[in-house]
Design a protein around this motif. Structure first.
Motif, mmCIF file in Angstrom:
data_model
loop_
_atom_site.group_PDB
_atom_site.id
_atom_site.type_symbol
_atom_site.label_atom_id
_atom_site.label_comp_id
_atom_site.label_asym_id
_atom_site.label_seq_id
_atom_site.Cartn_x
_atom_site.Cartn_y
_atom_site.Cartn_z
ATOM 1 N N ALA A 60 33.495 25.597 49.729
ATOM 2 C CA ALA A 60 33.600 26.911 49.546
ATOM 3 C C ALA A 60 34.202 27.420 51.019
ATOM 4 N N GLN A 61 35.112 28.603 50.868
ATOM 5 C CA GLN A 61 35.918 29.273 51.779
ATOM 6 C C GLN A 61 35.896 30.466 51.922
ATOM 7 N N ALA A 62 35.809 31.052 53.369
ATOM 8 C CA ALA A 62 35.989 32.502 53.331
ATOM 9 C C ALA A 62 37.610 32.739 53.592
ATOM 10 N N TRP A 63 38.082 33.604 52.986
ATOM 11 C CA TRP A 63 39.522 33.672 53.157
ATOM 12 C C TRP A 63 39.804 35.031 53.589
ATOM 13 N N SER A 64 40.761 35.053 54.524
ATOM 14 C CA SER A 64 41.525 36.572 54.831
ATOM 15 C C SER A 64 42.602 36.814 53.749
ATOM 16 N N ALA A 65 43.111 37.945 53.817
ATOM 17 C CA ALA A 65 44.050 38.483 52.820
ATOM 18 C C ALA A 65 45.307 37.481 53.122
ATOM 19 N N LEU A 94 47.532 43.084 46.882
ATOM 20 C CA LEU A 94 46.559 42.822 46.251
ATOM 21 C C LEU A 94 45.573 41.706 46.995
ATOM 22 N N GLY A 95 46.332 41.078 48.380
ATOM 23 C CA GLY A 95 45.474 40.569 49.247
ATOM 24 C C GLY A 95 44.537 41.494 49.906
ATOM 25 N N SER A 96 44.933 42.597 50.146
ATOM 26 C CA SER A 96 44.130 43.537 50.874
ATOM 27 C C SER A 96 42.924 44.039 49.738
ATOM 28 N N GLU A 97 42.770 43.885 48.601
ATOM 29 C CA GLU A 97 41.945 44.399 47.559
ATOM 30 C C GLU A 97 41.115 43.500 46.905
ATOM 31 N N VAL A 98 41.678 42.293 46.390
ATOM 32 C CA VAL A 98 41.088 41.301 45.694
ATOM 33 C C VAL A 98 39.717 40.667 46.418
ATOM 34 N N LEU A 99 38.622 40.522 45.683
ATOM 35 C CA LEU A 99 37.378 40.038 46.234
ATOM 36 C C LEU A 99 37.190 38.519 46.109
ATOM 37 N N ALA A 100 37.810 37.738 45.101
ATOM 38 C CA ALA A 100 37.840 36.540 45.143
ATOM 39 C C ALA A 100 38.865 35.687 44.608
ATOM 40 N N ALA A 134 36.525 30.632 46.780
ATOM 41 C CA ALA A 134 37.034 31.451 47.858
ATOM 42 C C ALA A 134 36.518 32.833 47.690
ATOM 43 N N LEU A 135 36.018 33.456 48.621
ATOM 44 C CA LEU A 135 35.552 34.926 48.782
ATOM 45 C C LEU A 135 36.440 35.319 49.825
ATOM 46 N N LEU A 136 36.746 36.702 49.926
ATOM 47 C CA LEU A 136 37.354 37.620 51.082
ATOM 48 C C LEU A 136 36.382 38.401 51.325
ATOM 49 N N PRO A 137 35.681 38.344 52.837
ATOM 50 C CA PRO A 137 34.499 38.805 53.146
ATOM 51 C C PRO A 137 35.075 40.080 53.581
ATOM 52 N N ALA A 138 36.131 40.490 54.298
ATOM 53 C CA ALA A 138 36.811 41.787 54.597
ATOM 54 C C ALA A 138 36.662 42.764 53.515
ATOM 55 N N ASN A 139 37.413 42.199 52.385
ATOM 56 C CA ASN A 139 37.589 43.070 51.131
ATOM 57 C C ASN A 139 36.181 43.385 50.581
ATOM 58 N N ILE A 140 35.260 42.208 50.543
ATOM 59 C CA ILE A 140 34.052 42.438 49.950
ATOM 60 C C ILE A 140 33.153 43.844 50.794
ATOM 61 N N GLU A 141 33.423 43.525 52.057
ATOM 62 C CA GLU A 141 32.809 44.580 52.866
ATOM 63 C C GLU A 141 33.093 45.990 52.585
ATOM 64 N N LEU A 159 28.657 51.088 47.418
ATOM 65 C CA LEU A 159 27.812 50.822 46.241
ATOM 66 C C LEU A 159 26.176 51.130 46.636
ATOM 67 N N GLU A 160 26.019 51.313 47.714
ATOM 68 C CA GLU A 160 24.478 51.564 48.141
ATOM 69 C C GLU A 160 23.843 50.245 47.696
ATOM 70 N N ARG A 161 24.366 49.167 48.053
ATOM 71 C CA ARG A 161 23.525 47.885 47.904
ATOM 72 C C ARG A 161 23.682 46.889 49.099
ATOM 73 N N PRO A 162 22.845 46.163 49.516
ATOM 74 C CA PRO A 162 22.891 45.424 50.625
ATOM 75 C C PRO A 162 23.942 44.511 50.517
ATOM 76 N N SER A 163 24.824 44.436 51.644
ATOM 77 C CA SER A 163 25.895 43.402 51.446
ATOM 78 C C SER A 163 25.569 41.991 51.328
ATOM 79 N N SER A 164 24.491 41.488 51.600
ATOM 80 C CA SER A 164 24.120 40.113 51.137
ATOM 81 C C SER A 164 23.827 39.950 49.687
ATOM 82 N N GLU A 165 23.331 41.111 49.069
ATOM 83 C CA GLU A 165 23.266 40.919 47.907
ATOM 84 C C GLU A 165 24.477 40.693 46.939
#
Length: 454
Positions: A121-126, A190-196, A211-218, A224-230
């Protein structure tokens, strides 16, 4: 999504001077010389042709040579350049992604018989996303570029081909640069917006890598008014579910990519329009080639073969996304308070054509939108409720067993058919092997009896 450039000019038409009168010492866009600094006073000047060719040669020499229809080195260079300043994934984000995927795998285990498919499992940048998915984009974009570039050469009369000589090779190289330029710009956006890595619905990333993209997910979470961890755990569950399918359904990855390639190979280009356009291109002016490629004459014509391939692809994408939707809902709905809202948000993001779908449509001429996602999810839910999780997942054992487009129209009929024909869930290859074993034993026994008698 913005109108992506297909060549060498800037993206903003005003920066090219479109719609503006020519100024002293300049040219209107599209005139010879307009693609070079300063233009040419009074229009095309034959005495400066040598200077133009020199500048063109310098431009071509700066780009790495390409043996195919798309200059992927240039595409990567442009994408990385446009992503300059985007944050790299931190160690903390990497740990958060790994923890989220691990937790998601534990929740998925009881709701599917397919084991975990992600080995890492990896955290990717754009930028990581561009580098990690470019090999798959190459496989998907090559058929389209080959069809367009091939149609262009076919449209040139034979006498013109003989007269042009090396010029055709140069035009091919410039065409590869034009495709590479567009691909690079599209991948950067696309790399600036995709989530996974699996958001498009295709296995774009390396096999076995979630692979998930934390910056884009943030950025996605901010509205969304939901906790980021969720949100992170929910997206990790979707990514992990995709990886289970792509890893443990051996035929699926190949079938998805091959169907996209089949669609691309069926592209037909209006060569008569291209013949008319050929006389308007100045081969020494890259911008005139860009304008030709964006003129609309290169729009592919949909053929019956393409429509059939598109139907198969849409059905398969809907089945993949529907299965993931159901499995993830079973895994997280009682654990994440906002799971149902997140589920609906992502459904609408796909149905309305998110950035992934729009960019893919620009690159390949194909919308990757699972239009029948809800129907597919309903079918998988019905099969699971009536026959259990094991029977539901066993449907993926062979491509001939998966539901068809007609089955999405009649999910109850498909579920009933599985109940009356349980052998349909068995692997046909394994069934053939089982049928052959008794015959082999009989042949062996007959052979033994004959030997004993002799």
């Amino acid at each position: 999504m913005t109108d992506l450039p297909f060549g060498f000019g800037p993206e903003n038409p005003d920066e090219r001077g479109e719609g503006k009168p020519s100024e002293p010492g300049g040219n209107r866009p599209g005139q010879p010389g307009s693609g070079f600094p300063g233009g040419m006073p009074g229009g095309f000047d034959v005495s400066q042709l040598g200077q133009m060719l020199t500048q063109l040669g310098q431009m071509l020499s700066q780009a790495s040579p390409s043996s195919g229809p798309v200059n992927y080195d240039l595409a990567k260079q442009i994408a990385v350049q446009q992503l300059t300043g985007k944050p790299a994934a931190t160690e903390e984000q990497g740990r958060a992604v790994a923890d989220a995927v691990h937790l998601a795998e534990l929740w998925l285990d009881p709701v599917t018989t397919l084991p975990a498919g992600a080995r890492t499992a990896q955290a990717w940048s754009a930028r990581d996303w561009v580098e990690g998915t470019l090999p798959t984009w190459q496989r998907l974009c090559d058929p389209v570029a080959q069809r367009v570039s091939g149609a262009w050469v076919e449209a040139v009369p034979e006498e013109a081909k003989q007269a042009a000589g090396p010029l055709l090779s140069m035009l091919g190289q410039m065409g590869g640069m034009a495709f590479g330029s567009q691909l690079g710009s599209a991948l950067a956006q696309l790399g600036s917006e995709v989530l996974a890595s699996s958001e498009v619905g295709l296995p774009l990333g390396p096999e076995g890598t979630a692979a998930l993209l934390p910056a884009n997910i943030e950025a996605f979470t901010s509205g969304l008014e939901r906790p980021s961890s969720e949100v992170l755990v929910f997206l990790a569950a979707r990514e992990a579910a995709h990886q289970r399918l792509f890893t443990h359904v051996p035929w699926l990855r190949q079938r998805l990519l091959a169907t996209v390639e089949e669609f691309a190979r069926g592209i037909k280009v209006d060569t008569s329009a291209m013949e008319q356009l050929a006389g308007q291109i100045d081969p020494t002016n890259p911008e005139s080639i860009e304008q030709a490629m964006r003129s609309g004459m290169f729009e592919p014509q949909t053929t019956p073969e393409q429509k059939a391939a598109l139907t198969r692809l849409e059905t398969l994408l809907a089945l993949v996304e529907g299965w993931v939707d159901v499995v993830v809902a079973d895994a997280v709905n009682e654990r994440l308070p906002g799971a149902e809202a997140l589920r609906e948000t992502l459904r609408r993001r796909r149905a309305s054509g998110g950035p992934a779908e729009q960019t893919f449509a620009t690159l390949v001429g194909l919308e990757l939108r699972p239009r029948r996602l809800r129907a597919a999810a309903a079918l998988w839910r019905l099969v699971g409720d009536q026959h259990g999780v094991e029977a539901r997942d066993q449907v993926w054992a062979h491509p001939d067993l998966v539901p068809s487009s007609d089955d999405l129209d009649d999910p109850m009929g498909f579920a009933e058919r599985l109940g009356t024909e349980p052998e349909a869930l068995e692997d046909p290859i394994a069934e053939l092997e089982r049928e052959e074993r008794p015959k082999d034993r009989e042949d062996g026994e007959e052979g033994g009896d004959s030997a004993a008698q002799s």
